[in-house]
Design a protein around this motif. Structure first.
Motif, PDB file in Angstrom:
ATOM      1  N   LEU A 219      67.689 -13.232  69.086  1.00 33.39           N
ATOM      2  CA  LEU A 219      67.663 -14.334  68.109  1.00 33.39           C
ATOM      3  C   LEU A 219      69.059 -14.659  67.584  1.00 33.39           C
ATOM      4  CD1 LEU A 219      64.406 -13.380  66.131  1.00 33.39           C
ATOM      5  CD2 LEU A 219      64.666 -15.129  67.913  1.00 33.39           C
ATOM      6  N   GLY A 220      69.928 -13.670  67.594  1.00 32.48           N
ATOM      7  CA  GLY A 220      71.310 -13.906  67.159  1.00 32.48           C
ATOM      8  C   GLY A 220      72.058 -14.864  68.078  1.00 32.48           C
ATOM      9  N   LEU A 221      71.497 -15.133  69.263  1.00 29.47           N
ATOM     10  CA  LEU A 221      72.143 -16.063  70.193  1.00 29.47           C
ATOM     11  C   LEU A 221      71.476 -17.440  70.188  1.00 29.47           C
ATOM     12  CD1 LEU A 221      72.587 -13.592  73.209  1.00 29.47           C
ATOM     13  CD2 LEU A 221      74.341 -14.336  71.580  1.00 29.47           C
ATOM     14  N   PHE A 222      70.430 -17.605  69.363  1.00 23.20           N
ATOM     15  CA  PHE A 222      69.752 -18.911  69.259  1.00 23.20           C
ATOM     16  C   PHE A 222      70.491 -19.790  68.252  1.00 23.20           C
ATOM     17  CE2 PHE A 222      65.507 -18.769  71.406  1.00 23.20           C
ATOM     18  CZ  PHE A 222      65.647 -17.526  72.004  1.00 23.20           C
ATOM     19  N   ASP A 223      70.194 -21.103  68.320  1.00 21.40           N
ATOM     20  CA  ASP A 223      70.849 -22.036  67.390  1.00 21.40           C
ATOM     21  C   ASP A 223      70.029 -22.236  66.123  1.00 21.40           C
ATOM     22  OD1 ASP A 223      73.105 -22.649  69.160  1.00 21.40           O
ATOM     23  OD2 ASP A 223      71.501 -23.309  70.474  1.00 21.40           O
ATOM     24  N   ALA A 224      68.723 -22.014  66.208  1.00 18.05           N
ATOM     25  CA  ALA A 224      67.874 -22.033  65.008  1.00 18.05           C
ATOM     26  C   ALA A 224      66.645 -21.176  65.293  1.00 18.05           C
ATOM     27  CB  ALA A 224      67.454 -23.458  64.653  1.00 18.05           C
ATOM     28  N   VAL A 225      66.115 -20.544  64.226  1.00 17.70           N
ATOM     29  CA  VAL A 225      64.954 -19.655  64.379  1.00 17.70           C
ATOM     30  C   VAL A 225      63.938 -20.019  63.300  1.00 17.70           C
ATOM     31  CG1 VAL A 225      64.151 -17.252  64.319  1.00 17.70           C
ATOM     32  CG2 VAL A 225      66.421 -17.770  65.252  1.00 17.70           C
ATOM     33  N   TYR A 226      62.774 -20.532  63.726  1.00 14.77           N
ATOM     34  CA  TYR A 226      61.710 -20.854  62.772  1.00 14.77           C
ATOM     35  C   TYR A 226      60.600 -19.819  62.916  1.00 14.77           C
ATOM     36  CZ  TYR A 226      64.301 -25.147  62.307  1.00 14.77           C
ATOM     37  OH  TYR A 226      65.310 -26.037  62.074  1.00 14.77           O
ATOM     38  N   ALA A 227      60.139 -19.309  61.779  1.00 14.02           N
ATOM     39  CA  ALA A 227      59.173 -18.200  61.863  1.00 14.02           C
ATOM     40  C   ALA A 227      57.940 -18.463  61.015  1.00 14.02           C
ATOM     41  CB  ALA A 227      59.835 -16.902  61.404  1.00 14.02           C
ATOM     42  N   SER A 228      56.805 -18.009  61.526  1.00 17.72           N
ATOM     43  CA  SER A 228      55.568 -17.971  60.733  1.00 17.72           C
ATOM     44  C   SER A 228      55.705 -16.834  59.718  1.00 17.72           C
ATOM     45  CB  SER A 228      54.392 -17.681  61.672  1.00 17.72           C
ATOM     46  OG  SER A 228      53.384 -16.983  60.988  1.00 17.72           O
ATOM     47  N   ASP A 229      55.020 -16.954  58.585  1.00 20.76           N
ATOM     48  CA  ASP A 229      55.115 -15.860  57.602  1.00 20.76           C
ATOM     49  C   ASP A 229      54.353 -14.619  58.077  1.00 20.76           C
ATOM     50  OD1 ASP A 229      52.505 -16.675  57.157  1.00 20.76           O
ATOM     51  OD2 ASP A 229      52.813 -17.302  55.074  1.00 20.76           O
ATOM     52  N   ARG A 230      53.702 -14.718  59.246  1.00 11.52           N
ATOM     53  CA  ARG A 230      53.044 -13.567  59.864  1.00 11.52           C
ATOM     54  C   ARG A 230      54.018 -12.742  60.716  1.00 11.52           C
ATOM     55  NH1 ARG A 230      49.946 -12.605  63.786  1.00 11.52           N
ATOM     56  NH2 ARG A 230      50.542 -14.469  64.943  1.00 11.52           N
ATOM     57  N   ALA A 231      55.168 -13.354  61.007  1.00 11.52           N
ATOM     58  CA  ALA A 231      56.117 -12.686  61.905  1.00 11.52           C
ATOM     59  C   ALA A 231      56.784 -11.497  61.222  1.00 11.52           C
ATOM     60  CB  ALA A 231      57.181 -13.678  62.365  1.00 11.52           C
ATOM     61  N   THR A 232      57.103 -10.487  62.023  1.00 12.83           N
ATOM     62  CA  THR A 232      57.935  -9.377  61.549  1.00 12.83           C
ATOM     63  C   THR A 232      59.023  -9.161  62.601  1.00 12.83           C
ATOM     64  OG1 THR A 232      56.411  -7.829  62.604  1.00 12.83           O
ATOM     65  CG2 THR A 232      56.143  -8.159  60.236  1.00 12.83           C
ATOM     66  N   PHE A 233      60.075  -8.449  62.204  1.00 16.53           N
ATOM     67  CA  PHE A 233      61.249  -8.310  63.080  1.00 16.53           C
ATOM     68  C   PHE A 233      61.627  -6.833  63.120  1.00 16.53           C
ATOM     69  CE2 PHE A 233      60.833 -12.482  61.453  1.00 16.53           C
ATOM     70  CZ  PHE A 233      61.176 -13.315  62.507  1.00 16.53           C
ATOM     71  N   HIS A 234      61.531  -6.238  64.293  1.00 22.53           N
ATOM     72  CA  HIS A 234      61.608  -4.776  64.381  1.00 22.53           C
ATOM     73  C   HIS A 234      62.414  -4.370  65.611  1.00 22.53           C
ATOM     74  CE1 HIS A 234      59.033  -0.817  64.272  1.00 22.53           C
ATOM     75  NE2 HIS A 234      60.262  -0.647  63.838  1.00 22.53           N
ATOM     76  N   THR A 235      63.435  -3.556  65.400  1.00 25.67           N
ATOM     77  CA  THR A 235      64.252  -3.082  66.529  1.00 25.67           C
ATOM     78  C   THR A 235      64.315  -1.548  66.486  1.00 25.67           C
ATOM     79  OG1 THR A 235      66.195  -3.477  65.146  1.00 25.67           O
ATOM     80  CG2 THR A 235      65.684  -5.157  66.771  1.00 25.67           C
ATOM     81  N   PRO A 236      63.275  -0.889  66.985  1.00 26.70           N
ATOM     82  CA  PRO A 236      63.174   0.574  66.837  1.00 26.70           C
ATOM     83  C   PRO A 236      63.957   1.325  67.912  1.00 26.70           C
ATOM     84  CG  PRO A 236      61.241  -0.262  67.981  1.00 26.70           C
ATOM     85  CD  PRO A 236      62.122  -1.456  67.722  1.00 26.70           C
ATOM     86  N   PHE A 237      65.247   0.980  68.070  1.00 28.42           N
ATOM     87  CA  PHE A 237      66.004   1.547  69.196  1.00 28.42           C
ATOM     88  C   PHE A 237      66.162   3.055  69.080  1.00 28.42           C
ATOM     89  CE2 PHE A 237      67.812  -2.906  69.120  1.00 28.42           C
ATOM     90  CZ  PHE A 237      66.981  -3.335  70.137  1.00 28.42           C
ATOM     91  N   SER A 238      66.478   3.556  67.882  1.00 29.43           N
ATOM     92  CA  SER A 238      66.673   5.003  67.754  1.00 29.43           C
ATOM     93  C   SER A 238      65.370   5.746  68.040  1.00 29.43           C
ATOM     94  CB  SER A 238      67.193   5.357  66.364  1.00 29.43           C
ATOM     95  OG  SER A 238      68.425   4.700  66.151  1.00 29.43           O
ATOM     96  N   HIS A 239      64.241   5.193  67.559  1.00 32.43           N
ATOM     97  CA  HIS A 239      62.941   5.820  67.826  1.00 32.43           C
ATOM     98  C   HIS A 239      62.702   5.943  69.329  1.00 32.43           C
ATOM     99  CE1 HIS A 239      62.637   4.084  63.823  1.00 32.43           C
ATOM    100  NE2 HIS A 239      61.620   4.878  63.567  1.00 32.43           N
ATOM    101  N   LEU A 240      63.247   4.987  70.079  1.00 38.28           N
ATOM    102  CA  LEU A 240      63.019   4.970  71.528  1.00 38.28           C
ATOM    103  C   LEU A 240      64.155   5.643  72.295  1.00 38.28           C
ATOM    104  CD1 LEU A 240      61.763   1.274  71.757  1.00 38.28           C
ATOM    105  CD2 LEU A 240      60.384   3.305  72.211  1.00 38.28           C
TER     106      LEU A 240
END
Ligand SMILES: CCCC/C=C/CC(=O)SCCNC(=O)CCNC(=O)[C@H](O)C(C)(C)COP(=O)(O)OP(=O)(O)OC[C@H]1O[C@@H](n2cnc3c(N)ncnc32)[C@H](O)[C@@H]1OP(=O)(O)O
Length: 359
Positions: A219-240
């Motif tokens: 998403l950091g490479l997109f020009d705009a990001v529209y989200a539903s209020d149901r959306a969540t954002f999760h990057t569990p890299f260390s867990h993996l």
């Protein structure tokens, strides 16, 4: 006529060129025939019950019993040659040729009202990105960059935007073993992220539900990001047992401050849509009940703006960063290649696949 060593080597090279994933069953067959042809009957100790990947490989090889090496070599060559029709059909596709929505296995791609919409379409798997989807997204982006639409949108079908990398991608091990798998993964990832860095038109994410892993970092490479209020954002890299990709090690600290980026990328903190918006990752949040209507009305209005002006404005905003982004992408892929070989990563994947853990 029996297959010669040369035929066998040619077949091994052909396998590397396969663009379409032949599926786990065929890959296990290829693996077992390769091992039998080169090493003879399986005399390795049986892997432990939780070592799912190596156990599947051991089972396939062991099932060949005392099949002679020459017969295994012949069967390998015959199997690769039977796969060649899919090889030819995938290489017949001209780069940049527009494919109709039905031409994709994992996406729905449509173009209307000046908008090319690329919809991730594996809803029963929460739109996890398998190898085929990576290739299809790259194809769809290349086609969209050349079609006559003004803007391009990425979204998900079903209740998830995307659950990130399909963890079963880790299970089809090529004859060259896990090192080759990790190397191929890093090559694929670098090319994939490169397509987002270089995409020339306004690229908008319509985040219809939860987003995980690479679907968030990009998403950091997109020009705009529209989200539903149901959306969540999760990057569990260390867990993996993994590390950040999608240029997020560079874009996230810039977008949201190094400390907030660390909470997400290092500690795996999951953000709500509101939090992601407050931190600058999301442009605007809409109530889920009106999300689709409001967002598409807005996007249709944007798509009526002069396309060349939008393209040039994007260029001037983004171009001075491109070289840096490509360098970051290369570094992240190389670090991840190492992580994929770590016990931390392998254990996390096996735990997910054996249903011992979820996020
Ligand atoms: C080559 C480039 C590599 C780039 C690297 C990128 C890094 C990442 O993207 S890291 C992120 C990886 N993703 C995950 O760890 C998510 C794993 N999935 C889950 O934890 C859960 O599935 C969920 C929290 C997303 C959803 O849980 P829920 O209970 O609602 O649904 P499930 O029953 O678990 O899922 C339905 C179905 O979908 C399969 N599935 C979902 N996500 C994935 C995935 N990422 N990989 C593989 N399969 C996935 C899940 O197994 C279920 O399948 P079955 O119905 O066949 O059991």
């Amino acid at each position: 006529m029996r297959a010669s060593q040369k035929d066998f080597e040619n077949a091994m090279n052909q396998v590397k060129l396969l663009k379409k994933d032949p599926g786990n069953e065929v890959k296990l067959k290829l693996y077992s025939l390769y091992k039998q042809a080169t090493e003879g009957p399986c005399n390795m100790p049986k892997p432990g019950v939780f070592d799912l990947i190596n156990k599947a490989k051991w089972d396939a090889w062991n099932a060949l019993g005392s099949l002679p090496k020459e017969t295994a070599r012949q069967n390998y060559v015959d199997l690769v040659s039977s796969l060649s029709s899919s090889l030819e059909s995938s290489s017949q596709v001209e780069p940049g040729t527009d494919r109709k929505s039905t031409g994709y296995e994992t996406l729905m791609v449509t173009s209307e009202d000046g908008i090319t919409k690329i919809m991730l379409n594996r809803p029963t798997k929460k739109n996890a990105l398998n190898v085929e989807m990576y290739h299809e997204i790259m194809h769809a982006l290349k086609a969209a960059s050349k079609d006559d639409s003004a803007i391009t949108v990425l979204t998900g079908n079903g209740d998830y935007y995307s659950s990130g990398n399909d963890l079963t991608n880790f299970t089809d091990i090529p004859p060259g073993g896990v090192e080759e798998k990790a190397k191929n993964g890093a090559i694929l990832l670098r090319e994939f992220v490169g397509c987002f860095i270089d995409f020339p038109k306004p690229l908008i994410a319509v985040v219809n539900g939860p987003a995980v892993g690479i679907s968030v970092t990009l998403l950091g490479l997109f020009d705009a990001v529209y989200a539903s209020d149901r959306a969540t954002f999760h990057t569990p890299f260390s867990h993996l047992g993994q590390s950040p990709e999608g240029c997020s090690s560079y874009t996230f600290p810039k977008i949201m401050s190094p400390a907030k980026a660390t909470e997400m990328l290092v500690f795996g903190k999951k953000l709500t849509a509101g939090e992601a918006c407050a931190q600058g990752l999301v442009t605007e949040v809409f109530p889920d009940s009106t999300f689709q209507k409001e967002v598409w009305t807005r996007l249709k209005a944007f798509a009526k703006l002069p396309p060349n002006a939008m393209r040039i404005s994007k260029e001037i905003i983004r171009n001075r960063e491109k070289e840096k982004l490509h360098a970051v992408n290369a570094e992240e892929c190389s670090v991840l290649q190492g992580r994929w070989l770590s016990d931390e990563c392998m254990n996390a994947v096996v735990n997910f696949l054996s249903r011992k853990s979820k996020l």
